[in-house]
Design a protein around this motif. Structure first.
Motif, mmCIF file in Angstrom:
data_model
loop_
_atom_site.group_PDB
_atom_site.id
_atom_site.type_symbol
_atom_site.label_atom_id
_atom_site.label_comp_id
_atom_site.label_asym_id
_atom_site.label_seq_id
_atom_site.Cartn_x
_atom_site.Cartn_y
_atom_site.Cartn_z
ATOM 1 N N LEU A 43 0.810 -1.247 0.145
ATOM 2 C CA LEU A 43 0.018 -0.220 0.121
ATOM 3 C C LEU A 43 0.842 1.344 -0.044
ATOM 4 C CD1 LEU A 43 -2.840 1.306 0.187
ATOM 5 C CD2 LEU A 43 -2.620 1.096 2.592
ATOM 6 N N VAL A 44 1.961 1.217 0.797
ATOM 7 C CA VAL A 44 2.880 2.399 0.615
ATOM 8 C C VAL A 44 3.532 2.628 -0.712
ATOM 9 C CG1 VAL A 44 5.122 3.212 1.526
ATOM 10 C CG2 VAL A 44 3.538 1.972 3.153
ATOM 11 N N ALA A 45 3.818 1.555 -1.413
ATOM 12 C CA ALA A 45 4.421 1.682 -2.548
ATOM 13 C C ALA A 45 3.217 2.177 -3.461
ATOM 14 C CB ALA A 45 4.808 0.408 -3.229
ATOM 15 N N ILE A 46 1.970 1.744 -3.400
ATOM 16 C CA ILE A 46 0.966 2.254 -4.274
ATOM 17 C C ILE A 46 0.715 4.007 -4.185
ATOM 18 C CG2 ILE A 46 -1.615 2.230 -5.022
ATOM 19 C CD1 ILE A 46 -1.347 -0.940 -4.223
ATOM 20 N N GLU A 47 0.791 4.045 -2.799
ATOM 21 C CA GLU A 47 0.496 5.656 -2.565
ATOM 22 C C GLU A 47 1.635 6.727 -3.129
ATOM 23 O OE1 GLU A 47 -2.350 7.036 -1.635
ATOM 24 O OE2 GLU A 47 -3.245 4.885 -1.682
ATOM 25 N N TYR A 48 2.615 5.956 -2.879
ATOM 26 C CA TYR A 48 4.099 7.028 -3.238
ATOM 27 C C TYR A 48 3.789 6.907 -4.737
ATOM 28 C CZ TYR A 48 5.976 7.164 1.446
ATOM 29 O OH TYR A 48 6.332 7.580 2.852
ATOM 30 N N SER A 49 3.649 6.061 -5.603
ATOM 31 C CA SER A 49 3.446 6.018 -7.115
ATOM 32 C C SER A 49 2.578 7.298 -7.421
ATOM 33 C CB SER A 49 2.688 4.579 -7.484
ATOM 34 O OG SER A 49 1.440 4.540 -7.381
ATOM 35 N N ASN A 50 1.563 7.879 -6.586
ATOM 36 C CA ASN A 50 0.876 8.963 -7.191
ATOM 37 C C ASN A 50 1.852 10.072 -6.840
ATOM 38 O OD1 ASN A 50 -1.453 7.578 -7.609
ATOM 39 N ND2 ASN A 50 -1.878 7.574 -5.429
ATOM 40 N N VAL A 51 2.614 10.127 -5.690
ATOM 41 C CA VAL A 51 3.590 11.284 -5.543
ATOM 42 C C VAL A 51 4.618 11.338 -6.755
ATOM 43 C CG1 VAL A 51 5.137 12.221 -3.987
ATOM 44 C CG2 VAL A 51 3.210 11.333 -3.120
ATOM 45 N N VAL A 52 5.175 10.058 -6.929
ATOM 46 C CA VAL A 52 6.078 10.147 -7.999
ATOM 47 C C VAL A 52 5.574 10.369 -9.373
ATOM 48 C CG1 VAL A 52 7.890 8.507 -9.220
ATOM 49 C CG2 VAL A 52 7.449 8.259 -6.648
ATOM 50 N N LYS A 53 4.521 10.115 -9.652
ATOM 51 C CA LYS A 53 3.909 10.368 -10.969
ATOM 52 C C LYS A 53 3.812 11.850 -10.943
ATOM 53 C CE LYS A 53 -0.626 9.858 -12.612
ATOM 54 N NZ LYS A 53 -1.815 9.015 -12.707
ATOM 55 N N GLU A 54 3.369 12.671 -9.908
ATOM 56 C CA GLU A 54 3.186 14.059 -9.822
ATOM 57 C C GLU A 54 4.775 14.649 -10.000
ATOM 58 O OE1 GLU A 54 0.739 16.072 -10.114
ATOM 59 O OE2 GLU A 54 -0.411 14.261 -10.255
ATOM 60 N N ILE A 55 5.478 14.244 -9.379
ATOM 61 C CA ILE A 55 7.047 14.601 -9.587
ATOM 62 C C ILE A 55 7.435 14.674 -11.111
ATOM 63 C CG2 ILE A 55 9.369 14.377 -8.908
ATOM 64 C CD1 ILE A 55 8.299 13.800 -6.060
#
Length: 119
Positions: A43-55
């Motif tokens: 779940l951590v990885a999935i949520e961080y993927s949203n942040v990485v996508k924005e960056i």
């Protein structure tokens, strides 16, 4: 397909607890996680993927070059996110008492093999 290499990356990293190969769309290609108890690393990885996508998107808009790496430091973990292609990245999670520098080295060492396997 990627599982053996991902597992080796975690085990070669002192304090390594998990890794995921993921698309910027949030869909995991493959992963390897150790049990850390009360934290769902998937779940951590999935949520961080949203942040990485924005960056990733912001770097493109600003013309600062393509995203290469982001490190997130929390109270319990480091997460090293390394871009492999325009579509995929790898995220290695390390306990705070682990070796962040060795983790970065491991990711850089094995990124070419992951890239080659993605083709």
């Amino acid at each position: 397909m990627f599982r053996k290499l991902l597992e080796k990356m975690v085990k070669d990293t002192p304090g390594g607890v998990g890794i995921v190969l993921m698309g910027y769309d949030g869909i995991a290609i493959d992963q390897f996680f150790l049990d850390v108890g009360d934290v769902d690393l998937q779940l951590v990885a999935i949520e961080y993927s949203n942040v990485v996508k924005e960056i990733h998107h912001t770097a493109e808009i600003l013309g600062t070059g393509t995203l290469q790496e982001v490190t997130i430091k929390t109270g319990r973990f480091y997460v090293i996110i390394h871009a492999l292609t325009d579509e995929y990245f790898v995220a290695l999670t390390i306990r705070r008492e682990g070796n962040l520098g060795k983790g970065r080295y491991i990711v850089l060492r094995d990124a070419p093999a992951l890239n080659q396997a993605l083709v």
